[in-house]
Design an enzyme around this catalytic site. Structure first.
Site, PDB file in Angstrom:
ATOM      1  N   ASP A   1       0.952  -1.250  -0.129  1.00 34.62           N
ATOM      2  CA  ASP A   1       0.082  -0.102  -0.081  1.00 34.62           C
ATOM      3  C   ASP A   1       0.867   1.308  -0.119  1.00 34.62           C
ATOM      4  OD1 ASP A   1      -2.242   1.578   0.018  1.00 34.62           O
ATOM      5  OD2 ASP A   1      -3.171   0.730   1.813  1.00 34.62           O
TER       6      ASP A   1
ATOM      7  N   GLU B   1       0.216   4.463   1.827  1.00 29.43           N
ATOM      8  CA  GLU B   1      -0.117   5.560   2.932  1.00 29.43           C
ATOM      9  C   GLU B   1       1.011   5.423   4.258  1.00 29.43           C
ATOM     10  OE1 GLU B   1      -2.650   3.814   1.573  1.00 29.43           O
ATOM     11  OE2 GLU B   1      -4.247   5.215   0.918  1.00 29.43           O
TER      12      GLU B   1
ATOM     13  N   HIS C   1      -2.532  -0.242  -4.024  1.00 26.08           N
ATOM     14  CA  HIS C   1      -3.095   1.150  -3.527  1.00 26.08           C
ATOM     15  C   HIS C   1      -3.793   1.747  -4.712  1.00 26.08           C
ATOM     16  CE1 HIS C   1      -2.934   5.228  -2.172  1.00 26.08           C
ATOM     17  NE2 HIS C   1      -2.840   5.548  -3.318  1.00 26.08           N
TER      18      HIS C   1
ATOM     19  N   HIS D   1      -7.144   5.324   7.701  1.00 30.16           N
ATOM     20  CA  HIS D   1      -8.575   4.844   7.024  1.00 30.16           C
ATOM     21  C   HIS D   1      -8.587   3.262   6.809  1.00 30.16           C
ATOM     22  CE1 HIS D   1      -5.903   4.361   3.489  1.00 30.16           C
ATOM     23  NE2 HIS D   1      -6.859   3.734   2.702  1.00 30.16           N
TER      24      HIS D   1
ATOM     25  N   GLU E   1      -7.388  -2.324   7.844  1.00 29.76           N
ATOM     26  CA  GLU E   1      -6.883  -3.058   6.500  1.00 29.76           C
ATOM     27  C   GLU E   1      -5.777  -4.056   6.907  1.00 29.76           C
ATOM     28  OE1 GLU E   1      -5.748  -0.476   3.220  1.00 29.76           O
ATOM     29  OE2 GLU E   1      -7.519   0.691   3.579  1.00 29.76           O
TER      30      GLU E   1
ATOM     31  N   HIS F   1      -1.312   1.073   6.632  1.00 29.14           N
ATOM     32  CA  HIS F   1      -1.595   2.271   7.658  1.00 29.14           C
ATOM     33  C   HIS F   1      -2.563   1.668   8.851  1.00 29.14           C
ATOM     34  CE1 HIS F   1      -5.365   2.037   5.500  1.00 29.14           C
ATOM     35  NE2 HIS F   1      -4.417   1.900   4.340  1.00 29.14           N
TER      36      HIS F   1
HETATM   37 ZN   LIG Z   1      -3.695   2.828  -0.056  1.00 26.50          ZN
END
Ligand SMILES: [Zn+2]
Length: 272
Positions: free
Chosen positions: A8, A10, A60, A115, A131, A104
């Site tokens: 990902d 972030e 992502h 998020h 996640e 993240h």
């Molecule tokens: Zn992401």
């Protein structure tokens, strides 16, 4: 030893705000090069530690951030969207472990760019997950353990709460949702490489994260419009007077696919 990397953005070194996250944003090209830096640090260390196959899933946005020409030669790349089991696409029971790179913290926590897909919250059998947790549970359903997470200190904290044994590499310290104290790229590379080597050195110690099946998944949306949209998916139940929608997953495939479809639909109704 087959290693699966879900990457990902972030939680990547130096990425601190949305300017890095989407094509067209001012720092996106820089952001994707930082992502390649962190991912390559993991690939290199895993390869040198005896991995026989390394699969990277670009996880992502639309999954087109990592450039094949800049990726370490030892890996193969899963790229693009849509694809089944998006962030975990191509994972099967024959992998030794999964690594989450650039992950993240979940929504509502003070982690950098925190998020959880496009949701306000997710629970699995009553446990709050973001996640990291959701994807680790999916891997666990396939019998594959999570062994490494790279990201900010809040992502590491969230990982340890759920899975104390998982190795974490912290590349930045959150100061707010859009600010961080960042390790230099060389410090990040070193930290990621050392933690990857550590995880590779004790792969047999990690156990898949198991939850009881069928599993009850509850998704809380930001507004009722999103909840109304996803009720078109068979088996979903809306909680009265709330933005929470629940489904029962009998197996790994339905566990991930239903959530993925909900995320895709919720993303089409971002108005609030
Ligand atoms: Zn992401």
């Amino acid at each position: 030893m087959r290693i699966y990397i879900s990457a990902d953005m972030e939680g990547i070194s130096g990425v601190t705000n949305p300017d890095y996250l989407q094509p067209g944003e001012p720092n996106y090209e820089y952001g994707r090069s930082l992502m390649e830096h962190n991912v390559n640090a993991v690939i290199e260390a895993a390869w040198e530690s005896g991995a026989t196959e390394i699969v990277v899933a670009d996880s992502h946005g639309s999954g087109n951030n990592l450039r094949l020409s800049r990726l370490h030669a030892a890996a193969t790349l899963i790229s693009g969207f849509p694809r089944e089991h998006y962030m975990m696409s191509g994972l099967d029971a024959n992998f030794s472990a999964v690594f989450f790179v650039g992950y993240h913290a979940r929504h509502g926590t003070p982690g950098v760019l925190s998020h959880a897909y496009w949701f306000k919250n997710m629970t699995v059998n009553g446990i709050d997950v973001g996640e990291i947790g959701f994807n680790a549970i999916y891997a666990g359903m396939l019998g594959v353990p999570l062994a490494l997470v790279t990201g900010d200190d809040r992502a590491a904290e969230e990982t340890k709460l759920l899975m104390p044994d998982v190795v974490t590499a912290v590349v930045k310290h959150a100061l707010s949702r859009t600010a961080a104290r960042c390790l230099s790229l060389e410090q990040s590379r070193k930290e990621i490489a050392e933690r990857t080597t550590e995880a590779m050195g004790r792969l047999a110690d990690f156990t898949p994260l198991k939850v009881a099946l069928p599993a009850e998944v509850s998704i809380e949306f930001f507004h009722s419009g999103q909840a109304e949209l996803v009720l078109g998916i068979a088996g979903t139940i809306r909680h009265p007077n709330s933005t929470v929608v629940t489904y029962i997953a009998e197996d790994a495939a339905s566990f991930y696919r239903t959530m993925e479809t909900m995320a895709t639909l919720a993303n089409t109704a971002r108005f609030f």
